[in-house]
Write a protein that holds these residues in place. Sequence first.
Motif, mmCIF file in Angstrom:
data_model
loop_
_atom_site.group_PDB
_atom_site.id
_atom_site.type_symbol
_atom_site.label_atom_id
_atom_site.label_comp_id
_atom_site.label_asym_id
_atom_site.label_seq_id
_atom_site.Cartn_x
_atom_site.Cartn_y
_atom_site.Cartn_z
ATOM 1 N N GLU A 1 -0.780 92.750 -42.471
ATOM 2 C CA GLU A 1 -1.281 91.400 -42.319
ATOM 3 C C GLU A 1 -1.165 90.892 -40.789
ATOM 4 O OE1 GLU A 1 0.834 89.348 -45.327
ATOM 5 O OE2 GLU A 1 0.020 89.977 -46.860
ATOM 6 N N ILE A 2 0.416 91.559 -39.969
ATOM 7 C CA ILE A 2 0.814 90.756 -38.848
ATOM 8 C C ILE A 2 0.161 92.028 -37.636
ATOM 9 C CG2 ILE A 2 2.836 91.127 -37.083
ATOM 10 C CD1 ILE A 2 5.329 91.347 -39.148
ATOM 11 N N ARG A 3 -0.476 92.469 -37.922
ATOM 12 C CA ARG A 3 -1.403 93.646 -36.702
ATOM 13 C C ARG A 3 -2.242 92.667 -36.965
ATOM 14 N NH1 ARG A 3 -2.362 97.676 -34.059
ATOM 15 N NH2 ARG A 3 -0.448 97.984 -34.121
ATOM 16 N N LYS A 4 -2.903 92.218 -38.270
ATOM 17 C CA LYS A 4 -4.283 91.627 -38.865
ATOM 18 C C LYS A 4 -4.499 90.582 -37.421
ATOM 19 C CE LYS A 4 -7.605 89.800 -42.097
ATOM 20 N NZ LYS A 4 -8.158 89.246 -43.542
ATOM 21 N N GLU A 5 -2.925 89.546 -37.643
ATOM 22 C CA GLU A 5 -3.117 88.402 -36.700
ATOM 23 C C GLU A 5 -2.927 88.305 -35.548
ATOM 24 O OE1 GLU A 5 0.343 84.983 -36.244
ATOM 25 O OE2 GLU A 5 0.827 86.357 -38.136
ATOM 26 N N ILE A 6 -2.217 89.016 -35.322
ATOM 27 C CA ILE A 6 -2.368 89.472 -34.154
ATOM 28 C C ILE A 6 -3.762 90.105 -33.392
ATOM 29 C CG2 ILE A 6 -1.371 91.210 -31.859
ATOM 30 C CD1 ILE A 6 1.179 91.031 -33.932
ATOM 31 N N LEU A 7 -4.557 91.003 -33.674
ATOM 32 C CA LEU A 7 -5.674 90.594 -33.632
ATOM 33 C C LEU A 7 -6.851 90.207 -33.692
ATOM 34 C CD1 LEU A 7 -7.897 93.307 -32.952
ATOM 35 C CD2 LEU A 7 -7.966 93.542 -35.311
ATOM 36 N N GLN B 1 8.223 90.445 -21.914
ATOM 37 C CA GLN B 1 8.463 91.408 -22.642
ATOM 38 C C GLN B 1 9.920 90.815 -23.631
ATOM 39 O OE1 GLN B 1 9.441 94.417 -21.142
ATOM 40 N NE2 GLN B 1 8.447 93.687 -20.227
ATOM 41 N N LEU B 2 9.025 89.810 -24.510
ATOM 42 C CA LEU B 2 9.450 88.579 -25.486
ATOM 43 C C LEU B 2 11.146 88.486 -25.078
ATOM 44 C CD1 LEU B 2 8.132 90.782 -28.645
ATOM 45 C CD2 LEU B 2 6.813 89.298 -27.502
ATOM 46 N N ASP B 3 11.162 87.760 -23.585
ATOM 47 C CA ASP B 3 12.685 88.056 -23.792
ATOM 48 C C ASP B 3 12.429 86.161 -23.717
ATOM 49 O OD1 ASP B 3 15.125 86.862 -22.849
ATOM 50 O OD2 ASP B 3 14.817 88.421 -21.352
ATOM 51 N N LEU B 4 12.793 85.823 -25.318
ATOM 52 C CA LEU B 4 12.059 84.406 -26.190
ATOM 53 C C LEU B 4 13.518 83.557 -24.939
ATOM 54 C CD1 LEU B 4 11.010 84.188 -28.750
ATOM 55 C CD2 LEU B 4 9.669 84.284 -26.566
ATOM 56 N N GLU B 5 14.949 84.143 -24.620
ATOM 57 C CA GLU B 5 15.904 82.891 -24.226
ATOM 58 C C GLU B 5 15.327 83.111 -22.803
ATOM 59 O OE1 GLU B 5 20.701 83.432 -24.434
ATOM 60 O OE2 GLU B 5 20.245 84.884 -25.035
ATOM 61 N N GLU B 6 15.367 83.632 -22.104
ATOM 62 C CA GLU B 6 14.771 83.436 -21.028
ATOM 63 C C GLU B 6 13.758 82.998 -20.498
ATOM 64 O OE1 GLU B 6 16.180 84.218 -16.365
ATOM 65 O OE2 GLU B 6 16.972 84.832 -18.515
ATOM 66 N N THR B 7 13.113 82.670 -21.378
ATOM 67 C CA THR B 7 12.060 81.573 -21.216
ATOM 68 C C THR B 7 12.020 81.037 -21.556
ATOM 69 O OG1 THR B 7 10.125 83.853 -22.081
ATOM 70 C CG2 THR B 7 9.365 81.847 -22.493
ATOM 71 N N THR C 1 10.719 91.446 -39.448
ATOM 72 C CA THR C 1 11.058 89.804 -39.727
ATOM 73 C C THR C 1 11.361 89.334 -37.881
ATOM 74 O OG1 THR C 1 12.299 90.657 -41.898
ATOM 75 C CG2 THR C 1 13.108 88.300 -40.769
ATOM 76 N N ALA C 2 11.471 90.222 -36.908
ATOM 77 C CA ALA C 2 12.042 89.508 -35.937
ATOM 78 C C ALA C 2 11.199 89.402 -35.065
ATOM 79 C CB ALA C 2 12.834 90.599 -35.146
ATOM 80 N N LEU C 3 9.751 90.445 -35.463
ATOM 81 C CA LEU C 3 8.279 90.648 -34.921
ATOM 82 C C LEU C 3 7.141 88.451 -35.632
ATOM 83 C CD1 LEU C 3 6.791 91.296 -32.720
ATOM 84 C CD2 LEU C 3 5.529 92.288 -33.683
ATOM 85 N N LYS C 4 7.970 88.929 -36.330
ATOM 86 C CA LYS C 4 6.794 87.528 -37.104
ATOM 87 C C LYS C 4 8.076 86.457 -36.753
ATOM 88 C CE LYS C 4 5.770 88.249 -41.354
ATOM 89 N NZ LYS C 4 5.437 88.308 -43.168
ATOM 90 N N THR C 5 9.289 86.396 -36.490
ATOM 91 C CA THR C 5 9.734 85.186 -35.965
ATOM 92 C C THR C 5 9.209 84.395 -34.535
ATOM 93 O OG1 THR C 5 11.811 85.349 -37.705
ATOM 94 C CG2 THR C 5 11.839 84.473 -35.813
ATOM 95 N N LYS C 6 8.888 85.186 -34.079
ATOM 96 C CA LYS C 6 8.547 85.168 -32.716
ATOM 97 C C LYS C 6 7.475 84.996 -32.103
ATOM 98 C CE LYS C 6 12.499 88.259 -30.520
ATOM 99 N NZ LYS C 6 13.206 89.542 -29.480
ATOM 100 N N LEU C 7 6.505 85.367 -33.054
ATOM 101 C CA LEU C 7 4.896 85.431 -32.566
ATOM 102 C C LEU C 7 4.559 83.815 -32.655
ATOM 103 C CD1 LEU C 7 3.490 87.648 -35.395
ATOM 104 C CD2 LEU C 7 3.778 87.852 -32.319
ATOM 105 N N PRO C 8 5.523 82.987 -33.932
ATOM 106 C CA PRO C 8 4.589 81.400 -33.260
ATOM 107 C C PRO C 8 5.648 81.330 -32.137
ATOM 108 C CG PRO C 8 5.110 82.129 -35.548
ATOM 109 C CD PRO C 8 5.907 82.824 -35.068
#
Length: 573
Positions: free
Chosen positions: A153-159, A276-282, A210-217
């Motif tokens: 589902e995550i891969r489909k959403e990203i695609l 790099q998915l470094d959301l804190e620095e972003t 879980t971590a990736l799903k949380t970061k995507l939005p």
Amino acid sequence: MSSTQSLLLITLIITIIVVVMAMLLINRRQLRDIEELDNELGNMEDLHLERAIGKLDQMELAGESLATLNTWKKSYQKAAELFPEIQRLIEDGADENARYRLVKSHQSIKQARELVDSVSEDVKNSSDVFTQLLESNRENKAQYDELMQSYREIRKEILADSFDYSVALEEIENRLSAMEEDFAQAKNLSAQGDHVEAKRVLSKIRADLTALKTKLPEVKEDQHDLQTVFADQLDEIAAGYKEMRDAKYGFGSLDVLLEIRQSNDQIDRSLAALAQLDLEETSKGMKKVEKEIKTLYRILEKEYKARPFVEKNQDKLQRLLTHQQTVSQQLIKKLRHIDESYELTHGELDESRELEREVHKMDSDYIRASQRIADGRAVYSEVQDDWIKILGRLQEIGKRQQQELSEAVDGLYEAEEVAQRSIKEFKQQVSLVYRHLSRQNLPGIPEGFLQMYTLVINEISKTSGELNQVRINMEKISEELVQISDDVDRLQREAEDIISSANLFELTMQYSNKFLDNETVVRARRNAMKLYDRDYNYKDALDTIATAVERAEPGSYQRIEKAYYQEQKELID
């Protein structure tokens, strides 16, 4: 049978009864212990862990799962070897207890309890481990299927929304690829029978998913803000800044285009961190950009709003400055003229010159600001702040110069006229007082009154002379006039006291004629006449005769005094 024998018999019977009852109680308690031990042993045997071991052996476990099985299988087998011994001890205890061999029964029960306690924990733990191992394959399969579904589902959403994740898409794909490898490893471990290690890998996959799903939005939102919202705002600020520069808005030392470039650089750094998915620095970088954008908007808005005020008040301020300069010059000219005739004791002239210099400086500042406006270099917000201060200060200066200083010096002329009239009136009052006293036909005028009279005359002459000088100190003269007024009043009161004392003396002396046979009164009359005729001490003369008359006829002098003042009052009225 003697009484002693009867007592012994009763004691024996009671002892037997107590012993029998105690044995019955112990028997029942130990019977309960035996039943409890038998139940615990039966529960352990009913687990049939040999069957579980057989099933696990058939599963051909490997790796960590096999090591776990072997460890706990040995632990259970070692415990199971003691089951027959425990059963024997329970049976022996039951048999001995039934025969009321309570001590032997207690020993067997105790040994059985120690063995049961030593193996029960191992049996329970072995049962839990075997159950977990038997269920691990089924649980891992269910967890594998659940995680694989979430992964797809995550891969489909990203695609589907790949554009929204384009900045971090490569890193997202890398993490998805790493999860695919973990799925393959978990599947391989399960196939090999290492269900424990497979479960660990599946737990890792769940955490990563879980971590990736949380970061995507947040990735989608941050990318949109950085690439669209912030970029559009900075473009808008740049366009607005260029338009304002073309319209001759000034910004001083602030380089808005440099600030915009620095913000764009920060956006690039934040996008790199997002990749790099470094959301804190972003997030840290985005806060800096957002703060700078708000600051730039606020600066542009402040300058835009300040300009109408400056344009509206430019001519007005010039008129006010010109007017105030004229007023300052006129006032200084006026003060110089007044200073030729009057001493300005409060520094009015110096203060007016200082105010003139202040107005001149404000006019110079105004001219420089107007030149910057003409050249397109004026920072309108700064000009607005300066001009608001100038307008307020001009109002204060106008009030001080036009009202307070001007009115203060204008009053000097009137004050001089009042002083001249006061001096003239004081001279007349003093002259009238002296002539009035002289017309009383008194033997003479007291020395004290003459000294006071001379003092007042000298004070009036001194102040009159000061009023006739080229430059007059009106403040000093005003103080002197107050003192002269007090002294004239005191001189008048002293003259009235002398006249009243002399008149009362004559009335009292006349009244004392009726006491010529009184030696005290006669003596007082002689002393009083000396004070009156020779020393001109009318007050003491009156006191001397009044005291003697009052003693000769109490209340007599009070009547004389009251009648005198009543008559004087009627004459005045």
